[in-house]
Each structure stands twice: as structure tokens, then as C-alpha cells.
Write an enzyme that holds these catalytic residues in place. Structure first.
Site, PDB file in Angstrom:
ATOM      1  N   THR A  39       0.830  -1.215   0.000  1.00  0.00           N
ATOM      2  CA  THR A  39       0.000   0.000   0.000  1.00  0.00           C
ATOM      3  C   THR A  39       0.863   1.263   0.000  1.00  0.00           C
ATOM      4  O   THR A  39       0.520   2.250  -0.646  1.00  0.00           O
ATOM      5  CB  THR A  39      -0.914   0.008   1.247  1.00  0.00           C
ATOM      6  OG1 THR A  39      -1.647  -1.201   1.268  1.00  0.00           O
ATOM      7  CG2 THR A  39      -1.868   1.181   1.241  1.00  0.00           C
ATOM      8  N   HIS A  42       1.720   2.047  -3.429  1.00  0.00           N
ATOM      9  CA  HIS A  42       0.575   2.687  -4.101  1.00  0.00           C
ATOM     10  C   HIS A  42       0.456   4.152  -3.666  1.00  0.00           C
ATOM     11  O   HIS A  42       0.124   5.027  -4.468  1.00  0.00           O
ATOM     12  CB  HIS A  42      -0.742   1.971  -3.752  1.00  0.00           C
ATOM     13  CG  HIS A  42      -0.827   0.568  -4.258  1.00  0.00           C
ATOM     14  ND1 HIS A  42      -0.532   0.219  -5.549  1.00  0.00           N
ATOM     15  CD2 HIS A  42      -1.200  -0.588  -3.643  1.00  0.00           C
ATOM     16  CE1 HIS A  42      -0.705  -1.080  -5.711  1.00  0.00           C
ATOM     17  NE2 HIS A  42      -1.103  -1.603  -4.568  1.00  0.00           N
TER      18      HIS A  42
HETATM   19 ZN   LIG Z   1      -0.425  -3.257   5.106  1.00  0.00          ZN
END
Ligand SMILES: [Zn+2]
Ligand SMILES: [Zn+2]
Length: 335
Positions: A39, A42
Site C-alpha cells: 500500500t 501505491h
Molecule cells: Zn499493510
């Protein structure tokens, strides 16, 4: 305190910043280890709107409690803890009132742990076992996602599983599945080092999908029947189509990977009907932290942790994950 502030893109600066105020329900934690998540990659690509700069990111962490607010009940100064980063949920929307707080559309995230300290409400703080190394404690969050996915898949004792991807989630998922009724696992992973690790950590068969025919491997693995439970733990849309192809009649496909929003794949409705497939989405977690903590000392997790960086090198740590080097990269503010 020192903190790594994310100003958008690859602009992350080590700065001196104020300790956030400690409310009566809050706990202040000295961060020991914070894992880099896919994440975070991202986020620096600007593809995760839940986080807006400038802020501090990093959500997979462990540390020691240094201060508690006046209304804090269970957590004490000196406790070794980890934090469920699911964030604030409104408790008034339709989903919250169905007990599905992880699906709350008003969810907002806490300020993160690429910093010397964090301050979060006690309700998201969980005690770690006394003798558990902080590095392993920082894996509670990815384990909690694997426990959630395993619960949704609800494996029958002795069933088989196919896992796409031997990154942190794929490898942890494999271990949780093998302890939750699944007897045999086949892993599809293009990186040789990750395939080797998957094998070491319990995979029966590993396949390089760039060179080998996964369909043939699945045929051999299941005597032509197909896969009971197929898990997509990469985030590549075509793999969901592929998983539906390799699932047996009556099989399940579980989507754990985070694919780019809006990117489609074709799944054949006739196959869903004819094979009576179940396709399941697994979104973060729902109160799986206590059970994830129970797994910490039981699973073979140490091989997953491959890199550590000081706080000043937070960007380097995230870029290491971006390049697919190693598996779990930790940022350690006390280094
Ligand atoms: Zn995570
Ligand atoms: Zn809500």
C-alpha cells in the site's frame, strides 16, 4: 519527535515535529518497527486516496507504550503493543450498524508510524506477548488480513489451495491456511527467490508462471480435478480470470490482492454457473487482530523479514519494496 513526513510522490523528509496531543482515550507508543506495505508503494504513486499529503504513513507496526490518557482502561505504560490501523469508523452508517465497520464509507486513517512516536485511541491498541520480538509484532497487520481471508474461504479439512504470489501476504496466507485445514498448497510466483522461500515455508509445489504451464501443474497437483481454494494475492486482474479457470467445480476464488481501481478482467459467467464457483472479495480485516496475535508465535515468520532501514531512509525502504527486493522491509526509528 523525529518523523518522516510524506509530501506527495517520492518526497519524504525526515523532520522534527510536535508530539500529537494525548486525549483521555489515547495511548502514546514509541515505535520500534514499522513494516513497509505494498500500500505504501501505491501511496507514493498517488494511487491510494485514503492518504493525502502532507502526512505520516506506515501502518504495520509494533512498539512500547510510553503514556496513556486518563480514561485508558486496559493498556499500561511499558506494554509491548501493536495497532489495528483500520482507522476511524463512523459507527452511524448502514455498514457500521451491520457490524461491518471495515466497509464503512466514512473510514479515515490514523497518522502513521514512520515516526518515533504515534498516538492512537486505546480501542485499536493490542498487547503483544511479552517475549515476542518487535519485528514479528510488526507482522500482525498482514497476518490479520490473511486470517480474514482464511475465515471467508472457510477451508474444509484436507482441502488444497493455489496461491498467486509469494510476497508477504501470499506467504503468510499459505502458513495460516496450512494451519487451518488446508493440507496441500501450490504457489505461482515469477521471482525465483520468492519461489524458493515459499518452498522452504511449506509449499508442496512452486511454479514459475513465466516459464511453466500452471494449468499442467494444477492438473498434476489435483489429479485433473482442479483447485478447491484459489487465492489471488498479487493484485493483477488477469489472475482472477486464471484462478476461476483452475478452480474445480464447486471451488472458491478469493481476491486478496489490491488491483488497480477500474481495471477489468473477463470471467466467464457460464463457468461460474456450470462450475458453481464462489468468488469472494477479502477486504482488510474485521476484528481479526486478537487471532492474528495468537498466530505470531506459532507460524514460521522470521524468513519473511529481509531488510531493515533507519527512519531517515524511509523512502529507500519503500523503494526496496517497490522493486520487489526481499519480502518484508522494516523501518526502525531506533536504529
Ligand atoms: Zn499493510
Ligand atoms: Zn460507518
Amino acid at each position: 519527535m523525529k518523523c518522516a513526513i510524506w509530501y506527495g510522490g517520492r518526497d519524504i523528509r525526515l523532520e522534527e515535529c510536535e508530539l500529537p496531543p494525548l486525549g483521555p482515550e489515547d495511548v502514546r507508543i514509541e515505535v520500534n518497527a514499522c513494516g513497509v506495505c505494498g500500500t505504501d508503494v501505491h501511496i507514493i504513486h498517488g494511487a491510494f486516496p485514503l492518504y493525502q499529503p502532507p502526512t505520516i504513513i506506515g501502518h504495520e507496526y509494533s512498539g512500547t507504550v510510553v503514556e496513556v490518557g486518563s480514561n485508558v482502561r486496559e493498556i499500561k505504560v511499558g506494554d509491548r503493543v501493536t495497532v489495528d490501523p483500520s482507522g476511524y469508523t463512523c459507527m452511524v452508517c448502514y455498514y457500521c450498524r451491520q457490524g461491518q465497520i471495515h466497509l464503512c464509507p466514512n473510514r479515515a486513517v490514523f497518522r502513521g508510524a514512520y515516526a518515533e512516536y504515534t498516538t492512537v485511541p486505546e480501542r485499536v491498541v493490542y498487547k503483544l506477548p511479552e517475549d515476542l520480538p518487535f519485528d514479528l509484532g510488526a507482522l500482525t497487520e498482514p497476518i490479520s488480513c490473511a486470517v480474514h481471508a482464511t475465515g471467508l474461504a472457510n477451508p474444509k479439512t484436507g482441502s488444497n489451495a493455489l496461491i498467486y504470489g509469494a510476497g508477504t501476504i501470499g506467504l503468510i496466507l499459505m502458513q495460516v491456511l496450512l494451519h487451518s485445514g488446508v493440507s496441500r498448497v501450490i504457489v505461482s510466483e515469477p521471482l525465483a527467490a520468492r519461489r524458493e522461500l515459499a518452498k522452504e515455508m511449506g509449499a508442496d509445489v512452486v511454479v514459475d508462471p513465466t516459464k511453466e504451464d500452471l494449468g499442467e501443474a494444477v492438473k498434476d497437483f489435483t489429479k485433473g480435478i482442479g483447485i478447491d481454494l484459489a487465492f489471488e494475492a498479487v493484485g493483477k486482474p488477469p489472475l482472477v480470470k486464471d484462478a476461476a479457470k483452475h478452480a474445480r467445480r464447486g471451488g472458491k476464488v478469493v481476491v486478496v490482492g489490491v488491483a488497480p481501481p477500474g481495471e477489468p478482467t473477463e470471467v466467464v459467467p457460464y463457468d461460474i454457473y456450470y462450475k458453481e464457483l464462489t468468488i469472494i472479495g477479502s477486504h482488510i480485516r474485521l476484528f481479526t487482530f486478537p487471532r492474528a496475535i495468537n498466530w505470531l508465535s506459532k507460524l514460521n515468520l522470521a524468513p519473511i523479514i529481509t531488510h531493515e532501514f533507519p527512519l531517515a531512509d524511509t523512502l529507500k525502504a519503500i523503494e526496496t519494496t517497490e522493486r520487489g527486493e526481499g519480502i518484508k522491509v522494516l523501518v526502525k526509528p531506533k536504529l
